[in-house]
Design an enzyme around this catalytic site. Structure first.
Site, PDB file in Angstrom:
ATOM      1  CG  ASP A 252      -1.906   1.144   1.190  1.00 41.10           C
ATOM      2  OD1 ASP A 252      -2.968   0.958   0.589  1.00 41.10           O
ATOM      3  OD2 ASP A 252      -1.615   2.216   1.747  1.00 41.10           O
TER       4      ASP A 252
ATOM      5  CD  GLU B 117      -4.665   4.039  -1.544  1.00 41.26           C
ATOM      6  OE1 GLU B 117      -4.939   4.334  -0.375  1.00 41.26           O
ATOM      7  OE2 GLU B 117      -5.489   4.153  -2.477  1.00 41.26           O
TER       8      GLU B 117
END
Length: 564
Positions: free
Chosen positions: A423, A466
């Site tokens: 992430d 993301e």
């Protein structure tokens, strides 16, 4: 009498019989050939029109999906506001047994309604904003202009939230201004267990989609192309493009199994239209798109007239050579027919030689172009189905399919593998500070760093937003930690440049390794996700390995459990 006999004998002479026979054997095959070519041309043109409609519908679906995601993003931002989360939490934690408690609950509701009304005034297309219970009853709502209007709450709300973390209802019509509306909502996750009791929803006007229905995108055919959004379940049209309502409003679109077939319609004004209902893949909507028949097929109609004239002249002038011409025609026609059969069987690598520069040669060229376009469309569809368009990595569906294959291989051959859940830290700050285009640039360059730091046998994919998921084939604990560290350091040292601005980005990595007790591939993903959660809680920009049982103790002893 003698002159009459001689005249009859002349009429039935061998020369005339040959001429008549030549005319017949020329006219009949030529007429048949013209009809066949006409049908092939019409079929080809209809397929071209249909493909154009389908391409337009795919573009429309992508744009609508982005529009819906923007609404969901707004709701997510609203729900994360401290005043909302704190007030909802206080409301839920206040019992209803005492009068003072009920008074507190009403105060909480009043605070919510005031804040929701403030939000509503900032978005002109948001009619109302609600806080709802799980069953759809209204807890708090923004101002409604003095009149409360009912809204249809989806029966499958819980299933939608479980599947995609948000829900939408069916389109319905505002009784005041007859504009179409839709209900979109997200759950309030007030704890780390992702349990929710309330929902935040907006009633939004679908007129925001009208720019997507602009027929000008069809270039020269835009003035006689009409579009409308359709509810696939009911066949009801609820949003019309420019000029489309007066043309399409009286056409009934009852749901049918062959809704994707290009069909001819006649509206209430007697206009002849060629139309197609293209259902969207992820939405329960579809796009009804039509073109004026006379204008769309004007070239075909003119070609038909020209072919009739040419056929008559050809029959008169070329009767004597009918036999030779018939042989020359049948050879390429047989090739074209065999090619069509191969295409019907699914072979899109057919490429027919063009022997002649006439109608059959033209039909063969069109056929080749059609097959090439079908091949290209098939390739594009395969790419859209497996590749993330922004990063060029595998999309979530594809990377999960690869993970299932690794799991099956592990079950058969006991070859272990690891999963990295990655992430981008503070990615929202990047978007807020530098803009969403900068965020896209960061995601693209992070994906490029994966290619530079992974082996050919490894796989990487965009898991969502993301977040990325990396599968390390045939890797143990040490190899997976080293690979994760290599990627983390590569990102930390990389200079992300967007419009001459340098952006500093870090990532958090959670590692999970397949275990013999895992019943499916989701277990290792969950393990990596838990490790990622720990990495973020422990300060971000780090690698955390999530081990089980003996592996966890061994990793702790080796000092490799956490890489700061």
């Amino acid at each position: 009498m003698g002159k009459q006999k001689n005249k009859n004998r002349y009429l039935f002479s061998i020369r005339n019989r040959i001429f008549i026979f030549a005319v017949l054997i020329t006219a009949i095959p030529s007429l048949s050939m013209g009809l066949l070519l006409q049908n092939m041309l019409q079929t080809t043109l209809e397929e071209k029109v249909k493909q154009k409609f389908v391409d337009s519908a795919q573009i429309m679906e992508r744009e609508i999906s982005l529009w819906l995601k923007k609404r969901v993003y707004d709701l997510t931002v609203f729900s994360n506001a401290s005043i909302v989360s704190e007030t909802v939490t206080a409301y839920l934690n206040t019992p209803e047994k005492k009068a003072d408690d009920n008074k507190k609950r009403r105060q909480h509701i009043k605070i919510l309604e005031t804040y929701l009304s403030t939000l509503q005034h900032q978005f002109k297309n948001y009619v109302r904003i609600f806080v709802l219970s799980k069953t759809g009853s209204v807890i708090a709502a923004s101002e409604s202009g003095g009149r409360a209007r009912p809204f249809p709450f989806p029966n499958d709300c819980i299933e939608q939230i479980s599947d995609k973390q948000w829900f939408k209802g069916n389109p319905y019509i505002d009784s005041r201004d007859k504009s179409p509306l839709i209900l979109i909502g997200v759950p309030f996750f007030l704890d780390q267990l992702y349990e929710y009791e309330t929902l935040l929803a907006i009633e939004v006007r679908l007129t925001g989609l009208l720019p997507l229905l602009d027929p000008a995108k069809f270039r020269d055919s835009g003035d006689w192309t009409y579009e409308a959004l359709v509810d696939i379940k009911t066949g009801r049209q609820f949003l019309f493009g420019r000029g489309a309502k007066k043309v399409l409003n009286e056409i009934s679109l009852a749901p049918s199994d062959d809704s994707q077939k290009l069909r001819e319609y006649v509206n209430g004004r007697g206009e002849r239209l060629m139309g197609l209902v293209v259902p969207f893949r992820e939405l329960e909507w579809g796009l009804f798109i039509t073109e004026n028949y006379e204008k769309a097929f004007s070239g075909l109609i003119n070609a038909r007239h020209r072919n009739i004239i040419i056929l008559c002249c050809f029959t008169v002038l070329m009767g004597i050579v009918a036999y030779l011409l018939s042989r020359q025609i049948m050879v390429p026609l047989s090739v074209l027919t065999r090619g069509a059969e191969r295409v019907a069987e699914g072979d899109l690598d057919v490429r027919l030689p063009v022997y002649r520069n006439d109608e059959i040669g033209f039909a063969t060229t069109v056929f080749n172009e059609m097959v090439a376009k079908l091949k290209l469309s098939q390739t594009k569809l395969e790419q859209l189905a497996t590749i993330d368009p922004l990063t060029g990595l595998n999309n979530r569906k594809q990377v999960m399919s690869i993970l299932r294959d690794h799991y099956k291989y592990y079950r058969r051959y006991k070859t272990g593998f690891s999963v990295l859940m990655i992430d981008v830290d503070h990615f929202k700050d990047v978007n807020d500070t530098y803009g969403h285009q900068a965020g896209d640039t960061v995601l693209k360059q992070v994906a490029e760093l994966f290619d530079e730091n992974l082996r050919n046998v490894d796989s990487a994919g965009r898991y969502g937003g993301e977040e990325f998921l990396v599968i390390l084939a045939e890797s143990g604990m040490d190899e997976s930690i080293q690979a994760a560290e290599r990627i983390r350091k590569a990102v930390a040292s990389h200079k992300f440049i967007h419009e001459d601005q340098e952006i500093q980005v870090h990532i958090s990595v959670g590692i999970g390794r397949i275990q013999k007790q895992d019943g499916d591939e989701q277990k290792v993903v969950k393990r990596a996700d838990m490790a990622l959660y720990r990495a973020k809680n422990e300060g971000r920009n780090r690698v955390v390995y999530q081990a089980d049982d003996d592996q966890q103790r061994d990793a702790a002893e080796a000092g490799k459990y956490l890489s700061p």
